[in-house]
Design an enzyme around this catalytic site. Structure first.
Site, PDB file in Angstrom:
ATOM      1  CG  LEU A  86      -1.294  23.631  -5.411  1.00  0.00           C
ATOM      2  CD1 LEU A  86      -2.801  23.798  -5.540  1.00  0.00           C
ATOM      3  CD2 LEU A  86      -0.576  24.371  -6.523  1.00  0.00           C
ATOM      4  CD  GLU A 117      -7.484  25.060 -12.573  1.00  0.00           C
ATOM      5  OE1 GLU A 117      -7.396  24.099 -11.780  1.00  0.00           O
ATOM      6  OE2 GLU A 117      -6.809  25.160 -13.599  1.00  0.00           O
ATOM      7  CE  LYS A 119      -5.639  23.165  -2.516  1.00  0.00           C
ATOM      8  NZ  LYS A 119      -6.111  22.043  -1.719  1.00  0.00           N
ATOM      9  CE  LYS A 296      -3.985  24.630 -11.276  1.00  0.00           C
ATOM     10  NZ  LYS A 296      -4.615  23.459 -11.875  1.00  0.00           N
TER      11      LYS A 296
HETATM   12  S1  IVH Z   1      -3.093  21.836  -9.445  1.00  0.00           S
HETATM   13  C1  IVH Z   1       1.231  21.591  -9.405  1.00  0.00           C
HETATM   14  N1  IVH Z   1      -5.658  22.427  -9.302  1.00  0.00           N
HETATM   15  O1  IVH Z   1      -4.689  20.302  -4.187  1.00  0.00           O
HETATM   16  C2  IVH Z   1      -0.214  21.738  -9.396  1.00  0.00           C
HETATM   17  N2  IVH Z   1      -4.698  21.078  -7.619  1.00  0.00           N
HETATM   18  O2  IVH Z   1      -1.956  20.909  -2.599  1.00  0.00           O
HETATM   19  C3  IVH Z   1      -0.836  20.918  -8.355  1.00  0.00           C
HETATM   20  N3  IVH Z   1      -6.276  20.349  -5.916  1.00  0.00           N
HETATM   21  O3  IVH Z   1      -2.946  17.419  -4.424  1.00  0.00           O
HETATM   22  C4  IVH Z   1      -2.203  20.570  -8.606  1.00  0.00           C
HETATM   23  N4  IVH Z   1      -8.047  21.350  -6.749  1.00  0.00           N
HETATM   24  O4  IVH Z   1      -4.966  17.417  -5.970  1.00  0.00           O
HETATM   25  C5  IVH Z   1      -4.615  21.784  -8.730  1.00  0.00           C
HETATM   26  N5  IVH Z   1      -7.926  23.009  -9.291  1.00  0.00           N
HETATM   27  C6  IVH Z   1      -6.875  22.370  -8.740  1.00  0.00           C
HETATM   28  C7  IVH Z   1      -7.007  21.626  -7.554  1.00  0.00           C
HETATM   29  C8  IVH Z   1      -5.885  20.994  -7.019  1.00  0.00           C
HETATM   30  C9  IVH Z   1      -7.587  20.587  -5.768  1.00  0.00           C
HETATM   31  C10 IVH Z   1      -5.448  19.517  -5.026  1.00  0.00           C
HETATM   32  C11 IVH Z   1      -4.466  18.676  -5.783  1.00  0.00           C
HETATM   33  C12 IVH Z   1      -3.217  18.655  -4.953  1.00  0.00           C
HETATM   34  C13 IVH Z   1      -3.496  19.634  -3.866  1.00  0.00           C
HETATM   35  C14 IVH Z   1      -2.369  20.609  -3.850  1.00  0.00           C
END
Ligand code: IVH
Length: 672
Positions: A86, A117, A119, A296
């Site tokens: 991200l 959400e 993070k 998102k």
């Molecule tokens: S969405 C394309 N949702 O943050 C969407 N990621 O830099 C990518 N992460 O490695 C993931 N909480 O593992 C998403 N609620 C969340 C998240 C999340 C932590 C982590 C994810 C990814 C990193 C992105």
């Protein structure tokens, strides 16, 4: 080439090297040496340089791929869909810019709906369900190739091995779900306390603990760690359809996967910012680490239109929390001696306020760390607090002037003057003197602590004085102390001396497991002590148990059995334990009652505070009636006993349809 362009080239090359190294430390070694914020700063700087001077861009630049190589320990899993990362937004202004970019791209003036959400600061994994069965679990790796950690993933209790049948329609043919494996904070603090006590290096933060636990070759080790997961995004999917992120999250929840209950739909970006503000205040109350909010775009149709740029989707952003960092000066570097004699360097700092507390010490972990960061007395350093963990030194921000000499480990124990041993190739330094007062001090502290004899009033300062004055040389001498002796100490009134003697006396009546825990045998914590007490029932029997007999006890493996034997084979320890046993009135655990039908083999989870008894008493009652107590709620749990202020476990019981009991119902059942 002009000197200006030379400089830029050199800077880009340096940034690439630094980032590659950090990637390696983070993804491969699970041992980052910079904070995420610092890493992000380097990455952003490189991105800006490459954007403004495209001639600086190289195909192998870290900006051109998602992460570092997976380790060779595990088989490679090729992700069907790349696992993206991200882009970050550092403040509300950048969040608004993100929203505007999206509107421009979609040629849309109206509000864009987001899902906000938490993070999670854990380890990204992918779970693959084929026809409803969990067939693979992998780490993210570099986003393209991950590591196959299926056996370890299967030990995580909140990950269903089979999906629940949907209300309508069949199970999806293929469902890939990505999520974040986390290490709950309280359990993390306990794990680290145990590690420090046992002379092992503590994990820097829960994320590393999660990564370290999941990337074990032995799934038994993973199983012993209380890992948890929140699922948050889709991979490849066949045989089921979702219209939006929210729809997806609800859908997978219905299939039995765990999603974060704090997730919200926000009608516009202001809603996301409000969610961030709210979470910023509450983040410390969460039992897991969170480093921001992920916004998102909700409808999948819009996500598809937006697509992705190089490493990240255009439709999502990580809106980071402000880092809990501060700068201050190192006044001194002290060396502390632990219970098993390990030497730990600690930075003594000019006091500084950080996240509501005043910090004046920070851990430097070990000599290797000090050397790598080149921390010296007089330097100004950046310190960071991750969760409730002891703060640590991130890096030197300004070297002292003039610079102090490099720190060196003392050749002799700073407390007793005995020799220091250091094995070539090992990180640790140890005081060889088994009678070192520092070691004694730590042993007594542990012995008197809440989880052991629980001697009220025998605090750190007092123990230090008693050991220093030679009044305590062995654990059992606590019980020979007199009120007069104690009253003679600094800042000790006659009344508090009498109170302390009273507390010491009361502590003589003690349960066997607490005594075993209090001995401080390496690798024996509260849980193991309880198992040992149940099996052996007296200190004498435990002392004489062979390694084989020890190994036969639940949850005890070779290492622990060996360590217990080693402890009791040392004559000095045996003598001390015998003397101790004479001075205590030790209660064996209640004998299990055979055949009390209802509770035999039933598993219980206790949550919240009970009114009529402590948690330990409740546990004892359950054990005595033939039941078991576990810490996490799963489908296999038979009962969740919910006291006052029960939280997530109670909710989870509700989600999973596990029977819950209030205190009255519990008592009826147990006495039943
Ligand atoms: S969405 C394309 N949702 O943050 C969407 N990621 O830099 C990518 N992460 O490695 C993931 N909480 O593992 C998403 N609620 C969340 C998240 C999340 C932590 C982590 C994810 C990814 C990193 C992105």
């Amino acid at each position: 080439m002009s000197t200006q362009s030379d400089k830029l080239h050199a800077e880009a090359a340096r940034l690439r090297d630094q980032i590659d190294r950090h990637n390696y430390r983070y993804y491969v070694l699970d041992d980052p040496e910079v904070t995420d914020a610092e890493y992000d700063r380097l990455m952003r700087r490189l991105e800006v340089l490459e954007r403004d001077h495209p001639n600086l861009l190289t195909p192998d630049s870290p900006t051109q791929r998602v992460g570092a190589k997976p380790s060779e320990k595990f088989a490679v899993v090729v992700h069907r869909k790349q696992m993206l990362s991200l882009a970050n937004a550092m403040d509300a202004a950048e969040m608004i810019e993100f929203d505007q970019r999206i509107k421009r791209f979609l040629k849309n003036d109206g509000d864009v709906e987001y899902v906000a959400e938490v993070k999670l600061d854990g380890l990204a994994v992918e779970l693959i369900y084929e026809d409803g069965r969990l067939t693979k679990g992998s780490t993210r790796g570099d986003g393209v190739n991950g590591e196959d950690v299926t056996p370890n993933i299967r030990t995580i209790k909140s990950i269903p091995l089979r999906l629940l049948k949907p209300v309508r329609g069949p199970l999806p043919k293929l469902l890939e779900v990505r999520g974040e494996v986390i290490f709950p904070r309280k359990a993390f603090d306990r794990l680290n306390a145990d590690r420090v006590r046992e002379g092992e290096a503590p994990f820097a933060n829960p994320r590393n603990a999660a990564a370290g636990s999941l990337r074990q070759l032995d799934p038994q080790i993973t199983a012993a760690r209380p890992l948890d997961i929140f699922c948050h995004s889709p991979g490849a999917i066949e045989g089921i359809e979702f219209k939006s992120q929210w729809d997806f999250l609800q859908g997978i929840k219905a299939l039995g996967l765990r999603v974060n209950p704090l997730t919200r739909v926000c009608p516009n970006v202001e809603g996301v910012i409000a969610f961030w503000n709210d979470l910023t205040e509450r983040r410390h109350q969460l039992d897991y680490e969170a480093d921001g909010v992920v916004a998102k775009v909700n409808p999948f149709a819009l996500q598809d239109q937006l697509g992705e740029v190089s490493r990240s989707p255009r439709w999502a952003v990580a809106y980071k929390f402000k880092a809990q960092q501060a700068e201050t000066q190192v006044r001194d570097i002290e060396v502390q001696v632990g219970r098993i004699g390990s030497l730990t360097p600690v930075a003594k700092l000019a006091p500084v306020a950080l996240a509501g507390v005043t910090i004046s010490n920070a851990s430097l972990h070990n000599l290797d760390e000090i050397r790598r960061k080149d921390v010296r007395v007089g330097d100004t350093v950046l310190i960071e607090r991750a969760g409730d963990v002891i703060p640590y030194v991130v890096r030197v921000t300004r070297p002292g002037h003039p610079r102090s000499p490099e720190f060196a480990m003392p050749p002799h124990c700073p407390v007793c003057g005995a020799a220091i041993v250091h094995e070539e190739g090992e990180v640790g330094y140890f005081c060889v003197n088994a009678n070192c007062p520092a070691r004694m001090r730590e042993s007594i502290r542990h012995f008197a602590s809440k989880a052991a004899l629980d001697i009220d009033g025998l605090g750190d300062k007092l123990v230090a004085q008693l050991v220093e004055k030679g009044m305590l040389k062995e654990l059992d001498e606590i019980f020979d102390l007199t009120a007069d002796q104690i009253a003679g100490l600094e800042r000790m009134a006659a009344k508090s001396a009498r109170n302390l003697i009273g507390a010491i006396d009361r502590s003589r009546n003690v349960a066997l497991d607490r005594v075993i825990n209090g001995l401080g045998i390496r690798h024996v914590g509260e849980h193991t002590a309880r198992q040992l007490a149940l099996r052996f029932r007296t200190l004498g029997a435990l002392m004489d148990a062979s390694e084989d007999e020890l190994r036969a006890v639940r949850d005890i493996g070779d290492e622990v059995a060996h360590s217990i034997r080693e402890y009791f084979d040392e004559p000095r320890n045996r003598d001390a334990v015998v003397r101790l046993a004479r001075k205590l009135n030790i209660a064996p655990p209640p004998a299990p009652v055979e055949g009390r039908g209802a509770l035999r083999g039933k598993s219980f989870v206790l949550t919240g505070a009970l009114e009529s008894m402590t948690r330990e008493e409740a546990e004892q009652k359950i054990l005595a009636a033939g039941g078991r107590v576990t810490s996490a709620v799963s489908r296999k749990t038979d009962f969740v006993v919910a006291g006052a202020e029960a939280g997530s476990k109670l909710r989870k019981a509700g989600d999973l349809g596990v029977k819950t009991l209030d205190e009255r119902e519990f008592l009826t059942l147990i006495e039943g």
